[in-house]
Motif scaffolding. Structure first.
Motif, short mmCIF file in Angstrom:
data_model
loop_
_atom_site.label_atom_id
_atom_site.label_comp_id
_atom_site.label_asym_id
_atom_site.label_seq_id
_atom_site.Cartn_x
_atom_site.Cartn_y
_atom_site.Cartn_z
N ALA A 84 -4.61 14.20 7.35
CA ALA A 84 -5.94 14.02 6.36
C ALA A 84 -5.48 13.90 4.83
N ARG A 85 -4.73 12.42 5.01
CA ARG A 85 -3.88 12.16 3.34
C ARG A 85 -3.74 10.33 3.18
N PRO A 86 -3.96 9.67 2.59
CA PRO A 86 -3.96 8.41 2.42
C PRO A 86 -2.22 7.75 2.76
N GLN A 87 -1.79 8.49 2.80
CA GLN A 87 0.27 8.25 3.51
C GLN A 87 0.33 8.05 4.92
N ILE A 88 1.07 7.01 5.69
CA ILE A 88 1.03 7.22 6.58
C ILE A 88 1.83 8.27 7.26
N VAL A 89 1.99 8.72 8.31
CA VAL A 89 2.69 10.04 9.03
C VAL A 89 3.66 9.15 10.37
N VAL A 90 4.68 9.52 10.26
CA VAL A 90 5.25 9.07 11.53
C VAL A 90 6.04 10.40 11.78
N ARG A 91 6.32 10.53 13.51
CA ARG A 91 6.98 11.34 13.18
C ARG A 91 8.76 11.18 13.35
N ASN A 92 9.87 11.94 13.31
CA ASN A 92 10.75 12.22 12.96
C ASN A 92 12.02 12.49 14.33
N ASP A 93 11.11 13.44 14.56
CA ASP A 93 12.06 14.29 15.86
C ASP A 93 11.50 15.05 15.92
N ALA A 94 11.76 16.71 17.21
CA ALA A 94 10.73 17.30 16.94
C ALA A 94 10.31 18.24 16.59
N THR A 95 10.82 17.96 15.18
CA THR A 95 10.47 19.77 14.04
C THR A 95 10.53 18.20 13.01
N ARG A 96 10.40 17.43 12.66
CA ARG A 96 10.43 16.61 11.39
C ARG A 96 8.94 15.68 11.22
N VAL A 97 8.73 15.46 10.43
CA VAL A 97 7.50 14.42 10.43
C VAL A 97 8.02 13.42 8.62
N ASP A 98 7.79 12.04 8.55
CA ASP A 98 7.90 11.42 7.54
C ASP A 98 6.36 10.86 6.83
N VAL A 99 6.47 11.14 5.87
CA VAL A 99 5.01 11.18 5.20
C VAL A 99 5.00 10.02 4.44
N LEU A 100 5.54 8.58 4.42
CA LEU A 100 5.40 7.32 3.73
C LEU A 100 4.98 7.28 2.52
N GLU A 101 5.44 7.48 1.67
CA GLU A 101 4.94 7.00 0.03
C GLU A 101 4.20 5.81 0.08
N THR A 102 5.69 5.11 -0.04
CA THR A 102 4.55 3.36 0.21
C THR A 102 3.63 3.09 0.59
N GLU A 103 4.34 3.24 1.97
CA GLU A 103 3.02 3.07 3.04
C GLU A 103 1.82 3.88 3.67
N ARG A 104 0.70 3.07 3.03
CA ARG A 104 -0.63 3.95 3.17
C ARG A 104 -1.29 3.34 4.09
N TRP A 105 -2.36 3.72 4.48
CA TRP A 105 -4.06 3.27 4.49
C TRP A 105 -5.15 3.40 3.31
#
Length: 210
Positions: free
Chosen positions: A65-86
């Motif tokens: 629930a944020r404008p930043q695009i979120v991608v999964r990095n591995d089984a335990t981590r996700v990356d919140v992409l500050e410069t790639e946004r909806w």
């Protein structure tokens, strides 16, 4: 060297470094889930009588629930992409994409923000995105559930659907394209279920009963 001149040289060096750092910051990119208006048309044989839909705000997991695009990095981590946004918070993007896709498939009028006519039947659609994982060079996996309710007789249809779309590359645009396809397939399934309810059938179409 005079102290004043030393200070000036140091100040100039600091200013140069600051300008270099600012210049190296990548510009923010904005993306949307809403597909082109020409990408989907209403199904042949739909009634010419106006149909009204009301798509409620979509519930999504808190991490999305944020404008930043979120991608999964591995089984335990996700990356919140500050410069790639909806272009708006993801829950709003998803609601707009689903409402757009459903209304175009049904030839329906979306009255979510304007209110339906008093003498018209509307279909209230409440959607929950139960989970979504996006992996670069991998897949976008989503689990959706929705409830459709007729305004006249209060008949209700409750359905769910799991979706998977391949991500064709490692770019954020590839993740966005796959997520668009997920939203479009969700809209297709919801539209089919609205048709069923309009025909008096309380059965889910492509999806499964929740």
């Amino acid at each position: 060297m005079p102290a004043r001149k030393k200070i000036s040289i140091v100040s100039l060096a600091v200013a140069t470094l600051a300008l270099t750092a600012c210049g190296s910051t990548p510009p923010t990119q904005f993306y949307t889930l809403v597909t082109s208006p020409t990408a989907v048309t209403a199904s042949a044989g739909m009634s010419t009588a106006p149909m009204f839909i009301e798509v409620l705000p979509v519930a999504v997991p808190e991490r999305l629930a944020r404008p930043q695009i979120v991608v999964r990095n591995d089984a335990t981590r996700v990356d919140v992409l500050e410069t790639e946004r909806w272009s708006s918070p993801f829950n709003n993007e998803l609601r707009d994409a689903l409402a757009n896709g459903v209304s175009r498939r049904l030839g329906a009028i979306d009255v979510s923000r304007s209110g339906r006519p008093a003498d018209g039947v509307s279909y209230r659609i409440a959607v929950e995105l139960r989970d979504l994982d996006a992996v670069r060079n991998g897949q976008v996996q989503a689990a959706l559930g929705w409830t459709i309710t007729r305004s006249d007789d209060r008949k209700t249809l409750v359905c769910r659907l799991a979706l998977t779309e391949a991500v064709s590359g490692g770019a954020v645009a590839d993740v966005v394209t796959a997520t668009q396809r997920v939203a479009d397939r969700g809209a297709q399934a919801i539209a089919a279920d609205v048709r069923n309810l309009a025909a008096g059938q309380q059965t889910c179409s492509q999806s499964s009963p929740a």
